[in-house]
Structures are given as structure tokens and as C-alpha cells.
Write a protein that holds these residues in place. Structure first.
Motif, PDB file in Angstrom:
ATOM      1  N   LEU A   1     -16.203  14.179  26.823  1.00 48.43           N
ATOM      2  CA  LEU A   1     -15.803  12.821  27.201  1.00 48.43           C
ATOM      3  C   LEU A   1     -16.651  11.781  26.475  1.00 48.43           C
ATOM      4  O   LEU A   1     -17.388  10.994  27.086  1.00 48.43           O
ATOM      5  CB  LEU A   1     -15.891  12.644  28.714  1.00 48.43           C
TER       6      LEU A   1
ATOM      7  N   ILE B   1     -12.733   9.497  23.156  1.00 46.36           N
ATOM      8  CA  ILE B   1     -11.834  10.323  23.957  1.00 46.36           C
ATOM      9  C   ILE B   1     -11.515   9.632  25.279  1.00 46.36           C
ATOM     10  O   ILE B   1     -10.360   9.609  25.731  1.00 46.36           O
ATOM     11  CB  ILE B   1     -12.465  11.702  24.222  1.00 46.36           C
ATOM     12  N   ALA B   2     -12.541   9.040  25.905  1.00 48.19           N
ATOM     13  CA  ALA B   2     -12.318   8.310  27.160  1.00 48.19           C
ATOM     14  C   ALA B   2     -11.340   7.164  26.948  1.00 48.19           C
ATOM     15  O   ALA B   2     -10.444   6.933  27.773  1.00 48.19           O
ATOM     16  CB  ALA B   2     -13.646   7.794  27.708  1.00 48.19           C
TER      17      ALA B   2
ATOM     18  N   GLN C   1      -7.755   8.519  26.487  1.00 50.09           N
ATOM     19  CA  GLN C   1      -7.211   8.938  27.782  1.00 50.09           C
ATOM     20  C   GLN C   1      -6.854   7.732  28.647  1.00 50.09           C
ATOM     21  O   GLN C   1      -5.797   7.717  29.299  1.00 50.09           O
ATOM     22  CB  GLN C   1      -8.216   9.829  28.504  1.00 50.09           C
ATOM     23  N   ASN C   2      -7.720   6.726  28.640  1.00 53.24           N
ATOM     24  CA  ASN C   2      -7.441   5.519  29.422  1.00 53.24           C
ATOM     25  C   ASN C   2      -6.194   4.815  28.907  1.00 53.24           C
ATOM     26  O   ASN C   2      -5.379   4.303  29.695  1.00 53.24           O
ATOM     27  CB  ASN C   2      -8.637   4.572  29.384  1.00 53.24           C
TER      28      ASN C   2
ATOM     29  N   SER D   1      -3.629   6.171  27.332  1.00 46.52           N
ATOM     30  CA  SER D   1      -2.441   6.933  27.713  1.00 46.52           C
ATOM     31  C   SER D   1      -2.023   6.580  29.135  1.00 46.52           C
ATOM     32  O   SER D   1      -0.833   6.407  29.429  1.00 46.52           O
ATOM     33  CB  SER D   1      -2.720   8.436  27.601  1.00 46.52           C
ATOM     34  N   ALA D   2      -3.011   6.455  30.022  1.00 46.54           N
ATOM     35  CA  ALA D   2      -2.719   6.092  31.411  1.00 46.54           C
ATOM     36  C   ALA D   2      -2.165   4.674  31.511  1.00 46.54           C
ATOM     37  O   ALA D   2      -1.202   4.419  32.249  1.00 46.54           O
ATOM     38  CB  ALA D   2      -3.972   6.237  32.260  1.00 46.54           C
TER      39      ALA D   2
ATOM     40  N   THR E   1       6.349   8.865  27.829  1.00 49.47           N
ATOM     41  CA  THR E   1       5.280   9.570  27.122  1.00 49.47           C
ATOM     42  C   THR E   1       5.542   9.608  25.620  1.00 49.47           C
ATOM     43  O   THR E   1       4.610   9.491  24.816  1.00 49.47           O
ATOM     44  CB  THR E   1       5.120  10.998  27.667  1.00 49.47           C
TER      45      THR E   1
ATOM     46  N   CYS F   1     -14.052  13.605  17.732  1.00 50.61           N
ATOM     47  CA  CYS F   1     -13.387  12.329  18.004  1.00 50.61           C
ATOM     48  C   CYS F   1     -12.629  11.816  16.781  1.00 50.61           C
ATOM     49  O   CYS F   1     -11.538  11.247  16.921  1.00 50.61           O
ATOM     50  CB  CYS F   1     -14.409  11.305  18.478  1.00 50.61           C
TER      51      CYS F   1
END
Length: 236
Positions: free
Chosen positions: A101, A105-106, A109-110, A112-113, A126, A148
Motif C-alpha cells: 500500500l 497504489i493507495a 485504489q481510492n 477506482s472507488a 467499471t 508502482c
């Protein structure tokens, strides 16, 4: 003026086709370190978002000087003015117990959300979210590790902008996998997207975030002061 949601809808139709029509290999010519406008974006705007990558540390952890001070932001530069902040991230492996993480990467991921949230401003499928990454720029206050950097290329970001280099991190005492982002990009030419790599932006402000951890004489980042062997918030 095109709405943000309309922008991402259009993004679905264009970037993947253009990637095949104008297939550009990621090679050393994609690295830009000169103080010129790149992709029409001036250095002052780059500096603004690199500072936001630094500020992501405070925003995520409530601490401007965590030990692993790696912060990132993902930006939509098609929005007017300075552009639009889509999401942020900060190294959270110590906080979450996840060794993968890292800040980038964080942030991915954030994003994508955020992009797929039915209650958010975009509400993308998606598939549409994956396509949208090709229109976005990722800023990180330190050069990405090969994990990364590879994730950035798999995402197909339009741009990847970093501050402090891996070489500088090594000089300051950080353990690193010594594979540069340029090498990762050079070997990623089979991918159907091209990512502009812009390195060592605002290093006079990013380097300080990585010097104090292994050097007791190093200055602390803004908003922090030296307390024994560490830098802590509010002790300037």
C-alpha cells in the motif's frame, strides 16, 4: 462547457482507439525535466499539484511528517483552471499492515472507488473507470518503485509526474529496488497506451520529506520540528 461526467463518457470512445492509431513507445524521450509547458500545462501548475501530493500526507494521516512520507494525487487536467483533483493517496503500509500500500497504489485504489461510486460525482461503470485513467495524471512526491511504476503503466495514465528521484532516496538512506521508472517504462512498450513521464519536479520541496529519517542533522518538513531522532508535527 463539458461536465465532468460527460468528459469521462467521451473518454470511453477516444483514448483506446487513438492508442492503436498513434502507438507511442515509452522510451527515454518521454522523460522531461525542463521548465517548459508539457502537454500544455505550465510549471506553476505542476508545482501546485506536487505540493498537493505533499499535503496528501496530512489529509490522509493527519500528520505532515509521517515516517513513510510518500504522497500522491490524481488529477484531471481537462478541467478548467488548474485542473480537478479526483483523489489522493499516501503510503499506508504501517497503518494498514499491507506492504503493497504505497502512496500510488493507495491513490489508484481510492480513484477506482471514487469513479465507480453510485453516490459520487462520476458514477462510472467499471469499464468506463478503467478507460478514464488514460485521461488522468498521477503526481507523486517521490519516484515510484518498480511495483508502482508498473501499476501506473498498467493503468495507462496520461501522465506520471514525480518529485524526489530513487537515486536521491538511496543517497538519503532509503532501501530501494534500484529499477528506475524510466526502465519500467522502456520495457512497457507492448501495452496499448502511452504515459508521459515527467521527473524531478519541485525537488527543492519534496526532498525534505525524505531526509530526516536517517539523518539527525536534516531539516524537518514544513509544519514539523525535530524531537530526538524524529520529526513531529507542531514542534517547529
Amino acid at each position: 462547457m463539458m461536465s465532468v461526467r460527460s468528459f469521462f463518457a467521451v473518454a470511453l470512445a477516444l483514448p483506446l482507439a487513438l492508442a492503436h492509431q498513434h502507438h507511442i513507445r515509452s522510451d527515454p524521450s518521454t522523460l522531461a525535466q525542463t521548465p517548459l509547458a508539457i502537454n500544455g500545462i505550465p510549471p506553476s501548475t505542476r508545482a501546485h499539484w506536487m505540493r498537493k501530493a505533499n499535503e496528501a500526507l496530512q489529509d490522509v494521516h493527519g500528520d505532515p511528517c509521517p515516517f513513510g512520507a510518500f504522497g500522491a494525487v490524481i488529477v484531471n487536467h481537462t478541467a478548467p483552471g488548474l485542473g480537478e483533483l479526483v483523489c489522493i493517496g499516501a503510503n499506508s503500509n504501517r497503518q494498514k499492515g499491507d506492504p503493497t500500500l504505497h502512496g500510488e497504489i493507495a491513490a489508484i485504489q481510492n480513484c477506482s472507488a471514487v469513479l465507480t461510486s453510485p453516490w459520487g460525482p462520476y458514477n462510472l461503470s467499471t469499464t468506463a473507470a478503467l478507460a478514464a485513467f488514460t485521461q488522468l495524471s498521477l503526481y507523486t512526491n517521490a519516484e515510484s518503485c518498480p511495483m508502482c511504476a508498473s501499476a501506473i503503466r498498467w493503468a495507462g495514465f496520461k501522465e506520471y509526474v514525480y518529485g524526489t528521484s530513487i537515486d536521491t532516496l538511496v543517497e538519503k538512506g532509503w532501501g530501494q529496488i534500484r529499477i528506475s521508472s524510466m526502465e519500467v517504462f522502456r520495457e512497457s512498450y507492448d501495452l496499448g497506451t502511452a504515459t508521459k513521464l515527467i521527473g524531478e519536479v519541485l525537488t527543492n520541496e519534496t526532498d525534505v520529506y525524505f531526509g530526516w529519517q536517517y539523518d539527525l542533522e536534516a531539516e524537518c518538513p514544513e509544519g514539523c520540528g525535530r524531537v530526538g531522532s524524529s520529526c513531529q508535527a507542531g514542534d517547529e
